[in-house]
Design an enzyme around this catalytic site. Structure first.
Site, PDB file in Angstrom:
ATOM      1  N   HIS A 170       7.590  -7.604  -2.048  1.00 51.18           N
ATOM      2  CA  HIS A 170       7.479  -6.861  -0.784  1.00 51.18           C
ATOM      3  C   HIS A 170       8.519  -7.354   0.233  1.00 51.18           C
ATOM      4  O   HIS A 170       8.433  -7.027   1.408  1.00 51.18           O
ATOM      5  CB  HIS A 170       6.094  -7.082  -0.170  1.00 51.18           C
ATOM      6  N   TYR A 178       6.272   8.190  -2.166  1.00 53.12           N
ATOM      7  CA  TYR A 178       4.965   8.418  -2.812  1.00 53.12           C
ATOM      8  C   TYR A 178       4.675   9.923  -2.859  1.00 53.12           C
ATOM      9  O   TYR A 178       4.243  10.452  -3.886  1.00 53.12           O
ATOM     10  CB  TYR A 178       3.904   7.692  -1.984  1.00 53.12           C
ATOM     11  N   LYS A 232      -8.256   6.111  -3.489  1.00 54.32           N
ATOM     12  CA  LYS A 232      -8.348   7.562  -3.466  1.00 54.32           C
ATOM     13  C   LYS A 232      -7.101   8.212  -4.087  1.00 54.32           C
ATOM     14  O   LYS A 232      -7.183   9.266  -4.708  1.00 54.32           O
ATOM     15  CB  LYS A 232      -8.507   8.008  -2.015  1.00 54.32           C
ATOM     16  N   GLY A 233      -5.967   7.577  -3.827  1.00 56.31           N
ATOM     17  CA  GLY A 233      -4.732   8.038  -4.450  1.00 56.31           C
ATOM     18  C   GLY A 233      -4.294   9.431  -4.019  1.00 56.31           C
ATOM     19  O   GLY A 233      -3.812  10.215  -4.839  1.00 56.31           O
ATOM     20  N   ARG A 241       6.029   5.296   1.721  1.00 56.22           N
ATOM     21  CA  ARG A 241       4.928   6.242   1.878  1.00 56.22           C
ATOM     22  C   ARG A 241       4.747   6.519   3.362  1.00 56.22           C
ATOM     23  O   ARG A 241       5.080   5.658   4.193  1.00 56.22           O
ATOM     24  CB  ARG A 241       3.663   5.587   1.302  1.00 56.22           C
ATOM     25  N   LYS A 296       0.803  -1.235   0.000  1.00 53.62           N
ATOM     26  CA  LYS A 296       0.000   0.000   0.000  1.00 53.62           C
ATOM     27  C   LYS A 296       0.837   1.287   0.000  1.00 53.62           C
ATOM     28  O   LYS A 296       0.370   2.344   0.434  1.00 53.62           O
ATOM     29  CB  LYS A 296      -1.001   0.057   1.179  1.00 53.62           C
ATOM     30  N   SER A 297       2.046   1.177  -0.499  1.00 50.56           N
ATOM     31  CA  SER A 297       2.908   2.363  -0.558  1.00 50.56           C
ATOM     32  C   SER A 297       2.969   2.982  -1.955  1.00 50.56           C
ATOM     33  O   SER A 297       3.681   3.964  -2.161  1.00 50.56           O
ATOM     34  CB  SER A 297       4.336   2.003  -0.149  1.00 50.56           C
ATOM     35  N   GLY A 298       2.263   2.368  -2.903  1.00 53.62           N
ATOM     36  CA  GLY A 298       2.328   2.899  -4.267  1.00 53.62           C
ATOM     37  C   GLY A 298       2.917   1.906  -5.260  1.00 53.62           C
ATOM     38  O   GLY A 298       3.436   2.279  -6.312  1.00 53.62           O
ATOM     39  N   THR A 299       2.805   0.622  -4.928  1.00 54.79           N
ATOM     40  CA  THR A 299       3.338  -0.447  -5.775  1.00 54.79           C
ATOM     41  C   THR A 299       2.745  -0.409  -7.182  1.00 54.79           C
ATOM     42  O   THR A 299       3.464  -0.518  -8.178  1.00 54.79           O
ATOM     43  CB  THR A 299       2.984  -1.825  -5.151  1.00 54.79           C
TER      44      THR A 299
HETATM   45  P1  A3P Z   1      -5.149   4.821  -1.188  1.00 55.80           P
HETATM   46  O1  A3P Z   1      -5.771   3.627  -0.528  1.00 55.80           O
HETATM   47  O2  A3P Z   1      -4.645   5.821  -0.187  1.00 55.80           O
HETATM   48  O3  A3P Z   1      -6.018   5.439  -2.215  1.00 55.80           O
HETATM   49  P2  A3P Z   1      -0.285  -0.358  -3.608  1.00 55.80           P
HETATM   50  O4  A3P Z   1      -0.289  -0.137  -5.069  1.00 55.80           O
HETATM   51  O5  A3P Z   1       1.092  -0.444  -3.015  1.00 55.80           O
HETATM   52  O6  A3P Z   1      -1.167  -1.462  -3.219  1.00 55.80           O
HETATM   53  O7  A3P Z   1      -0.856   0.980  -2.960  1.00 55.80           O
HETATM   54  C1  A3P Z   1      -2.199   1.330  -3.142  1.00 55.80           C
HETATM   55  C2  A3P Z   1      -2.369   2.803  -2.915  1.00 55.80           C
HETATM   56  O8  A3P Z   1      -1.860   3.537  -4.047  1.00 55.80           O
HETATM   57  C3  A3P Z   1      -3.831   3.176  -2.810  1.00 55.80           C
HETATM   58  O9  A3P Z   1      -3.851   4.336  -1.959  1.00 55.80           O
HETATM   59  C4  A3P Z   1      -4.164   3.500  -4.250  1.00 55.80           C
HETATM   60  O10 A3P Z   1      -5.331   4.256  -4.410  1.00 55.80           O
HETATM   61  C5  A3P Z   1      -2.925   4.258  -4.664  1.00 55.80           C
HETATM   62  N1  A3P Z   1      -2.686   4.278  -6.113  1.00 55.80           N
HETATM   63  C6  A3P Z   1      -2.912   3.292  -7.014  1.00 55.80           C
HETATM   64  N2  A3P Z   1      -2.567   3.698  -8.244  1.00 55.80           N
HETATM   65  C7  A3P Z   1      -2.096   4.955  -8.131  1.00 55.80           C
HETATM   66  C8  A3P Z   1      -1.585   5.908  -9.075  1.00 55.80           C
HETATM   67  N3  A3P Z   1      -1.516   5.632 -10.362  1.00 55.80           N
HETATM   68  N4  A3P Z   1      -1.221   7.118  -8.604  1.00 55.80           N
HETATM   69  C9  A3P Z   1      -1.294   7.410  -7.293  1.00 55.80           C
HETATM   70  N5  A3P Z   1      -1.764   6.552  -6.362  1.00 55.80           N
HETATM   71  C10 A3P Z   1      -2.151   5.326  -6.773  1.00 55.80           C
END
Ligand code: A3P
Length: 311
Positions: free
Chosen positions: A125, A210, A278-279, A147, A67-70
């Protein structure tokens, strides 16, 4: 399979059975393996990766705490390294989810990786100390994204609820996070492991945030391209190639694509859309109580800040 392979599998089963597991209702069940909480069902593939993966100098590894922007990082780096093959009108990202174009170590077993052509782009991860020796010794670059943990905890809570369809409360999730029992946690070890390595070997590990990507995606993309040895040319810069990649990989574009709106990811129970919530930076203000924020900030103050890392 030969009897030797059977013996090895038995030994791995025994090893896994001997590990401490997460308590309570935490799902999926996690095992404490080499100082991190690995989802137990991923362990056989993780161990096989550790023991048998042969890194090549041309491989590129993308690493993150969940959940850091993978998802974003996968789309961005895939676009950068494949930009001579694809542009925004024919990129596979239009028809495949970013997790389908960059395999994830743990879910994918090793034999599938051998068939991949250079440069193999792989995501995982796994914490730094648990990476295979061949990855640490070789010159293959590692790009790490981190993040603010306040946002990770909120993002991972929503994700768990959606994927596990559970009533798992934010309080329970927060406790698990602070105990370090979150998947691939403790998060502080995860972040600081890669941070330290990026300071010691800046050509080996590129450490991204992030929040920085949100603030200056063009600058960060240039950094990524240089790091993997494929800097953008002047011509590309003038032609708007960097902006094109940024736009293609933006939250808005990816979330809006039909391929990311419905259906499950590969052979998992995860809805593709659950990767796009939400991003934003700072959504934690809408969820965490002041005492939760204090507690997490204190952990960061103790474990992360002394190393010069701030969010
Ligand atoms: P939120 O839950 O805060 O919206 P991961 O990809 O590591 O699983 O992380 C998921 C997080 O990245 C989620 O955050 C998701 O909405 C956000 N995310 C996914 N795609 C993105 C993008 N293209 N740009 C920015 N944030 C993104």
């Amino acid at each position: 399979a030969s009897s030797k392979e059977h013996d090895q599998e038995d030994a791995i089963d025994e090893l896994i059975a001997s590990l401490p597991i997460s308590k309570g209702l935490v799902r999926p069940v996690r095992s404490l393996y080499q100082n991190f909480w690995c989802p137990t069902y991923l362990l056989p593939n993780v161990i096989a990766f550790q023991r048998h993966f042969e890194a090549k100098d041309k491989d590129i590894l993308l690493v993150s705490h969940p959940k850091s922007g993978t998802t974003w990082l996968k789309a961005l780096v895939f676009s950068v390294v494949n930009r001579s093959r694809f542009n925004i009108s024919n990129t596979p990202l239009l028809t495949s989810n970013p997790h389908e174009v960059v395999p994830f170590i743990g879910r994918r077993s090793l034999p599938g990786l051998d068939g991949m052509v250079e440069s193999r782009l792989l995501a995982m991860h796994i914490p730094y100390p648990a990476l295979p020796e061949s990855v640490r010794q070789s010159d293959c670059p590692i790009i790490y994204i981190c993040r603010n943990p306040l946002d990770i905890v909120v993002s991972s809570w929503h994700f768990h609820r959606q994927v596990a369809r559970s009533e798992w409360s934010l309080e329970e999730h927060f406790e698990t996070f602070c105990r370090g029992e979150i998947m691939f946690g403790p998060f502080w070890d995860h972040i600081t492991g890669y941070w330290k390595e990026s300071l010691e070997r800046p050509r080996k590990v590129l450490f991204l945030k992030y929040e920085d990507l949100k603030e200056d995606i063009v600058g960060q993309l240039k950094k990524v391209a240089e790091f993997v040895g494929l800097p953008f040319t002047e011509e590309e810069e003038e032609g708007g190639v960097i902006e094109d990649i940024a736009k293609m990989c933006s939250f808005k574009t990816l979330k809006g694509l039909e391929v990311n709106k419905s259906g499950k990811l590969l052979n998992t129970i995860m809805e593709k859309r659950s990767h796009f919530r939400k991003g934003e930076v700072g959504d934690w203000v809408n969820h965490l109580t002041p005492s939760m924020v204090d507690r997490l900030n204190n952990i960061m103050q103790e474990k992360i800040s002394p190393l010069g890392l701030r969010f």
